[in-house]
Motif scaffolding. Structure first.
Motif, PDB file in Angstrom:
ATOM      1  N   MET A   1      11.326  10.299  -9.484  1.00 44.19           N
ATOM      2  CA  MET A   1      10.852  11.043 -10.651  1.00 44.19           C
ATOM      3  C   MET A   1      10.292  10.106 -11.716  1.00 44.19           C
ATOM      4  SD  MET A   1      13.497  14.250 -11.118  1.00 44.19           S
ATOM      5  CE  MET A   1      14.981  13.258 -11.152  1.00 44.19           C
ATOM      6  N   ALA A   2      10.894   8.912 -11.843  1.00 40.83           N
ATOM      7  CA  ALA A   2      10.375   7.929 -12.793  1.00 40.83           C
ATOM      8  C   ALA A   2       9.018   7.389 -12.353  1.00 40.83           C
ATOM      9  CB  ALA A   2      11.369   6.780 -12.955  1.00 40.83           C
ATOM     10  N   LEU A   3       8.808   7.323 -11.031  1.00 33.69           N
ATOM     11  CA  LEU A   3       7.551   6.791 -10.495  1.00 33.69           C
ATOM     12  C   LEU A   3       6.391   7.787 -10.593  1.00 33.69           C
ATOM     13  CD1 LEU A   3       8.881   5.063  -7.255  1.00 33.69           C
ATOM     14  CD2 LEU A   3       7.719   3.892  -9.139  1.00 33.69           C
ATOM     15  N   VAL A   4       6.696   9.074 -10.583  1.00 31.12           N
ATOM     16  CA  VAL A   4       5.643  10.102 -10.494  1.00 31.12           C
ATOM     17  C   VAL A   4       4.531   9.905 -11.528  1.00 31.12           C
ATOM     18  CG1 VAL A   4       5.152  12.555 -10.851  1.00 31.12           C
ATOM     19  CG2 VAL A   4       6.988  11.864  -9.318  1.00 31.12           C
ATOM     20  N   PRO A   5       4.819   9.817 -12.830  1.00 30.64           N
ATOM     21  CA  PRO A   5       3.722   9.671 -13.792  1.00 30.64           C
ATOM     22  C   PRO A   5       3.024   8.322 -13.703  1.00 30.64           C
ATOM     23  CG  PRO A   5       5.832   9.485 -14.902  1.00 30.64           C
ATOM     24  CD  PRO A   5       6.129   9.920 -13.505  1.00 30.64           C
ATOM     25  N   VAL A   6       3.753   7.306 -13.238  1.00 29.16           N
ATOM     26  CA  VAL A   6       3.177   5.960 -13.144  1.00 29.16           C
ATOM     27  C   VAL A   6       2.188   5.863 -11.993  1.00 29.16           C
ATOM     28  CG1 VAL A   6       3.724   3.515 -12.826  1.00 29.16           C
ATOM     29  CG2 VAL A   6       5.275   4.980 -14.143  1.00 29.16           C
ATOM     30  N   LEU A   7       2.490   6.554 -10.897  1.00 28.70           N
ATOM     31  CA  LEU A   7       1.664   6.444  -9.689  1.00 28.70           C
ATOM     32  C   LEU A   7       0.545   7.477  -9.622  1.00 28.70           C
ATOM     33  CD1 LEU A   7       4.454   5.806  -7.025  1.00 28.70           C
ATOM     34  CD2 LEU A   7       2.872   4.139  -8.001  1.00 28.70           C
ATOM     35  N   ARG A   8       0.398   8.267 -10.671  1.00 26.13           N
ATOM     36  CA  ARG A   8      -0.589   9.352 -10.627  1.00 26.13           C
ATOM     37  C   ARG A   8      -1.993   8.839 -10.315  1.00 26.13           C
ATOM     38  NH1 ARG A   8       0.215  12.794 -15.598  1.00 26.13           N
ATOM     39  NH2 ARG A   8       2.133  13.281 -14.461  1.00 26.13           N
ATOM     40  N   ARG A   9      -2.308   7.681 -10.831  1.00 20.84           N
ATOM     41  CA  ARG A   9      -3.661   7.124 -10.605  1.00 20.84           C
ATOM     42  C   ARG A   9      -3.627   5.884  -9.709  1.00 20.84           C
ATOM     43  NH1 ARG A   9      -3.285   8.929 -15.801  1.00 20.84           N
ATOM     44  NH2 ARG A   9      -4.819  10.471 -16.468  1.00 20.84           N
ATOM     45  N   GLN A  10      -2.543   5.711  -8.986  1.00 19.47           N
ATOM     46  CA  GLN A  10      -2.402   4.557  -8.108  1.00 19.47           C
ATOM     47  C   GLN A  10      -2.683   4.974  -6.663  1.00 19.47           C
ATOM     48  OE1 GLN A  10      -1.814   1.432  -8.989  1.00 19.47           O
ATOM     49  NE2 GLN A  10      -1.476   1.821 -11.176  1.00 19.47           N
ATOM     50  N   PRO A  11      -3.100   4.032  -5.814  1.00 24.70           N
ATOM     51  CA  PRO A  11      -3.465   4.378  -4.436  1.00 24.70           C
ATOM     52  C   PRO A  11      -2.294   4.404  -3.459  1.00 24.70           C
ATOM     53  CG  PRO A  11      -3.929   2.070  -4.846  1.00 24.70           C
ATOM     54  CD  PRO A  11      -3.435   2.633  -6.155  1.00 24.70           C
ATOM     55  N   HIS A  12      -1.067   4.142  -3.923  1.00 32.16           N
ATOM     56  CA  HIS A  12       0.060   4.022  -3.009  1.00 32.16           C
ATOM     57  C   HIS A  12       0.419   5.344  -2.324  1.00 32.16           C
ATOM     58  CE1 HIS A  12       0.580   0.854  -6.066  1.00 32.16           C
ATOM     59  NE2 HIS A  12       1.066   0.129  -5.072  1.00 32.16           N
ATOM     60  N   ALA A  13       0.811   5.220  -1.061  1.00 33.60           N
ATOM     61  CA  ALA A  13       1.493   6.331  -0.390  1.00 33.60           C
ATOM     62  C   ALA A  13       2.966   6.232  -0.747  1.00 33.60           C
ATOM     63  CB  ALA A  13       1.302   6.224   1.114  1.00 33.60           C
ATOM     64  N   VAL A  14       3.645   7.371  -0.844  1.00 32.76           N
ATOM     65  CA  VAL A  14       5.043   7.361  -1.300  1.00 32.76           C
ATOM     66  C   VAL A  14       5.887   8.325  -0.470  1.00 32.76           C
ATOM     67  CG1 VAL A  14       6.603   7.666  -3.253  1.00 32.76           C
ATOM     68  CG2 VAL A  14       4.258   6.907  -3.669  1.00 32.76           C
ATOM     69  N   VAL A  15       7.093   7.855  -0.107  1.00 34.84           N
ATOM     70  CA  VAL A  15       8.144   8.719   0.431  1.00 34.84           C
ATOM     71  C   VAL A  15       9.376   8.474  -0.422  1.00 34.84           C
ATOM     72  CG1 VAL A  15       9.676   9.220   2.374  1.00 34.84           C
ATOM     73  CG2 VAL A  15       7.266   8.711   2.789  1.00 34.84           C
TER      74      VAL A  15
ATOM     75  N   THR B   1       0.827  -1.212   0.000  1.00 37.84           N
ATOM     76  CA  THR B   1       0.000   0.000   0.000  1.00 37.84           C
ATOM     77  C   THR B   1       0.860   1.261   0.000  1.00 37.84           C
ATOM     78  OG1 THR B   1      -0.114   0.066   2.421  1.00 37.84           O
ATOM     79  CG2 THR B   1      -1.837  -1.186   1.261  1.00 37.84           C
ATOM     80  N   ALA B   2       2.185   1.070   0.184  1.00 38.72           N
ATOM     81  CA  ALA B   2       3.082   2.222   0.235  1.00 38.72           C
ATOM     82  C   ALA B   2       4.409   1.858  -0.416  1.00 38.72           C
ATOM     83  CB  ALA B   2       3.312   2.665   1.675  1.00 38.72           C
ATOM     84  N   ILE B   3       5.126   2.883  -0.883  1.00 37.69           N
ATOM     85  CA  ILE B   3       6.426   2.701  -1.527  1.00 37.69           C
ATOM     86  C   ILE B   3       7.435   3.668  -0.918  1.00 37.69           C
ATOM     87  CG2 ILE B   3       7.737   2.999  -3.676  1.00 37.69           C
ATOM     88  CD1 ILE B   3       5.268   2.117  -5.213  1.00 37.69           C
ATOM     89  N   PHE B   4       8.594   3.133  -0.555  1.00 36.52           N
ATOM     90  CA  PHE B   4       9.722   3.976  -0.203  1.00 36.52           C
ATOM     91  C   PHE B   4      10.691   3.950  -1.372  1.00 36.52           C
ATOM     92  CE2 PHE B   4      14.057   4.594   1.372  1.00 36.52           C
ATOM     93  CZ  PHE B   4      13.907   5.861   1.920  1.00 36.52           C
ATOM     94  N   SER B   5      10.914   5.105  -1.994  1.00 37.54           N
ATOM     95  CA  SER B   5      11.817   5.213  -3.146  1.00 37.54           C
ATOM     96  C   SER B   5      13.194   5.648  -2.668  1.00 37.54           C
ATOM     97  CB  SER B   5      11.263   6.213  -4.166  1.00 37.54           C
ATOM     98  OG  SER B   5      12.171   6.390  -5.232  1.00 37.54           O
ATOM     99  N   SER B   6      14.227   4.922  -3.090  1.00 37.08           N
ATOM    100  CA  SER B   6      15.563   5.097  -2.548  1.00 37.08           C
ATOM    101  C   SER B   6      16.305   6.333  -3.038  1.00 37.08           C
ATOM    102  CB  SER B   6      16.414   3.860  -2.867  1.00 37.08           C
ATOM    103  OG  SER B   6      17.728   4.003  -2.416  1.00 37.08           O
ATOM    104  N   ASN B   7      15.864   6.958  -4.131  1.00 32.09           N
ATOM    105  CA  ASN B   7      16.572   8.129  -4.646  1.00 32.09           C
ATOM    106  C   ASN B   7      15.665   8.936  -5.569  1.00 32.09           C
ATOM    107  OD1 ASN B   7      17.153   7.204  -7.588  1.00 32.09           O
ATOM    108  ND2 ASN B   7      17.773   5.484  -6.306  1.00 32.09           N
ATOM    109  N   ALA B   8      16.073  10.183  -5.821  1.00 37.00           N
ATOM    110  CA  ALA B   8      15.240  11.091  -6.613  1.00 37.00           C
ATOM    111  C   ALA B   8      15.046  10.598  -8.036  1.00 37.00           C
ATOM    112  CB  ALA B   8      15.863  12.486  -6.624  1.00 37.00           C
ATOM    113  N   ARG B   9      16.059   9.951  -8.583  1.00 31.51           N
ATOM    114  CA  ARG B   9      15.956   9.433  -9.957  1.00 31.51           C
ATOM    115  C   ARG B   9      14.800   8.450 -10.076  1.00 31.51           C
ATOM    116  NH1 ARG B   9      20.978   6.266 -12.913  1.00 31.51           N
ATOM    117  NH2 ARG B   9      20.133   6.169 -15.027  1.00 31.51           N
TER     118      ARG B   9
END
Length: 330
Positions: free
Chosen positions: A249-263, A238-246
């Motif tokens: 940034m790749a995840l941003v357009p993919v997760l736009r319509r996804q329910p995940h919380a992100v840090v 239900t959530a994603i921790f992304s290890s770096n800005a690169r």
């Protein structure tokens, strides 16, 4: 061609004082500085970089080595180093080395063959022993990644602690199924952040699940693939921790319509403007580059100091809209 001696003669000072003024030495008296600067303007004086190189064996240039200047983090580091170099009357020469550790030694060697005055480097190789012979001749300062196989100064971030902070932020919002997403699996910063991720889960009694750990997220295509594989799991996160800005940034357009919380670890331009605005662990790369560059010049001024220091800079969490509360069915 106007020389430093010509400026010195017109200003009524020594050539050494002219050099100190040009290099912004704070110990020059204000009235002396004003007199020398006036003489420089009247004579249109420009220092001869070639002559400087012949005098001390080094070009008035600081080398900067980073994996990728398209990465906002490394671009900010390089720009900050450049600003400090300008303050000291020097220029910077930037080389990018990409993600292939095998070519790092060759590319950095070519840069160092230019008789630079110092080097700031964010390596990708896990063994930096090739720099040992250079470290005896000029100041070398590592940023973001610690040196291995060579004694050198380093300025790092609290990678493991920052990752724990980000994951604990998600845990506090009720998430228990938290994925880890990263670009490369063998970068020291990534390994430290992975340890922090796993430690935070373990401290909350959550067993490690390798299917939640995704690597190779470098662009939108690989991000979409990683998110699809996570969604296909019997118990998707239900959530994603992304290890770096690169990766973030790749995840941003993919997760736009996804329910995940992100840090995400690492802030980036427009992170507060995307939808949803991204919660991040902020590293302050400009400060990192500033510290590294000033250490280079400190070493140049005090070449007999042998002790090399490793400094870990703190990170902080910037909360935005991407951290949703976990659904009650989790």
């Amino acid at each position: 061609m106007t020389t430093m001696r010509d400026v010195a003669a017109l200003a009524g000072v020594s050539a050494k004082t002219v050099s100190r003024v040009f290099n912004n030495d704070e110990h020059v008296l204000p009235e002396t500085r004003a007199r020398v600067e006036l003489a420089m303007r009247e004579l249109s004086y420009v220092p001869n970089a070639v002559a400087t190189t012949f005098r001390n064996g080094r070009a008035p240039v600081v080398g900067v080595v980073v994996p990728d200047l398209l990465d906002p983090f490394f671009a900010a580091v390089a720009e900050s180093v450049n600003q400090v170099a300008v303050e000291h009357g020097m220029s910077t020469m930037v080389t990018t080395i990409g993600d292939d550790a095998r070519q790092e030694g060759t590319l950095v060697g070519r840069l160092l063959s230019q008789s630079l005055s110092g080097l700031v480097i964010a390596p990708v190789a896990t063994d930096n022993a090739y720099l040992a012979r250079w470290a005896e001749k000029l100041p070398i300062v590592f940023v973001d990644r610690a040196p291995s196989g060579v004694s050198a100064d380093a300025f790092l971030e609290d990678d493991e602690g920052g990752a724990r902070m980000g994951v604990e932020h998600l845990l506090a919002r009720g998430h228990r199924r938290i994925a880890f997403v990263a670009d490369l699996s063998d970068v020291p910063t990534g390994r430290s952040r992975l340890r922090g991720y796993r430690a935070a889960l373990s401290e909350h009694g959550i067993d490690r699940d390798e299917t939640y750990e995704m690597f190779g997220v470098l662009d939108r295509e690989s991000a979409a693939d990683a998110v699809a594989r996570l969604a296909a799991l019997p118990e998707p996160p239900t959530a994603i921790f992304s290890s770096n800005a690169r990766s973030t940034m790749a995840l941003v357009p993919v997760l736009r319509r996804q329910p995940h919380a992100v840090v995400g670890f690492g802030d980036f331009p427009m992170a507060d403007m995307v939808t949803p605005a991204m919660t991040v662990i902020d590293q302050d790369p400009a400060l990192l580059g500033d510290h590294a560059a000033r250490r280079v010049f400190d070493r140049l001024e005090h070449p007999k100091r042998r002790f090399r220091r490793r400094t870990v800079l703190p990170v902080r969490l910037i909360e935005r809209e991407s951290c949703k509360v976990a659904p009650p069915t989790q």
